[in-house]
Write a protein that holds these residues in place. Structure first.
Motif: not given
Length: 162
Positions: A153-162
């Protein structure tokens, strides 16, 4: 013969404890390393009180860094002709980003939700790695799935926001 059975059970218990202690230590060290790697940037982004914040318009990019003029947003911050930001997949020439200046220089880090999530990416990777150790070495599959889920979740959220 009963003493052989008792000593065999004692040896099995000692080996099991040793495995749990060793794998628990490895998992904890992986998580500590993830927090340590993340905190180097995260504390600038999360604890912004008293720090200079503003925007950078990226005009030049080298191999490892990008730079551009800094426009202040916070009170007490001053404009700078050029500040430096780490070049990564989230920084592109011609774009403008909200940033926080690291104390004692002209180096900046991204702020806002994108900056916070990007700063905690090493912890996300550590959670994924530690989940394998927890599942295989400690045989705690539920905990491992929770850790892997949080890391994903953390990695996916970072990828989506960036």
């Amino acid at each position: 013969m009963p003493s052989a059975v008792v000593s065999s059970q004692g040896a099995v218990s000692a080996l099991r404890f040793g495995r749990l202690a060793a794998m628990g230590t490895v998992a904890v060290l992986i998580l500590i390393a993830g927090v340590w790697a993340s905190w180097g940037t995260a504390h600038h982004v999360m604890l912004t009180k008293g720090r200079e914040s503003g925007t950078i318009s990226v005009t030049r990019c080298g191999q490892d860094t990008c730079s551009g003029p800094y426009t202040p947003v916070s009170a007490g911050s001053r404009a700078r002709k050029s500040v430096v930001i780490e070049k990564n997949v989230a920084v592109r020439k011609g774009q403008t980003y909200t940033v926080v200046i690291k104390p004692g220089g002209d180096e900046v880090v991204r702020s806002g939700p994108a900056g916070v999530l990007y700063a905690w990416v090493p912890l996300g990777g550590a959670l994924l790695l530690a989940s394998v150790v927890v599942a295989g070495g400690l045989r705690r599959t539920r905990l491992a799935w929770v850790m892997a889920g949080l890391g994903t979740v953390l990695l996916t959220a970072a990828f989506a926001v960036i």
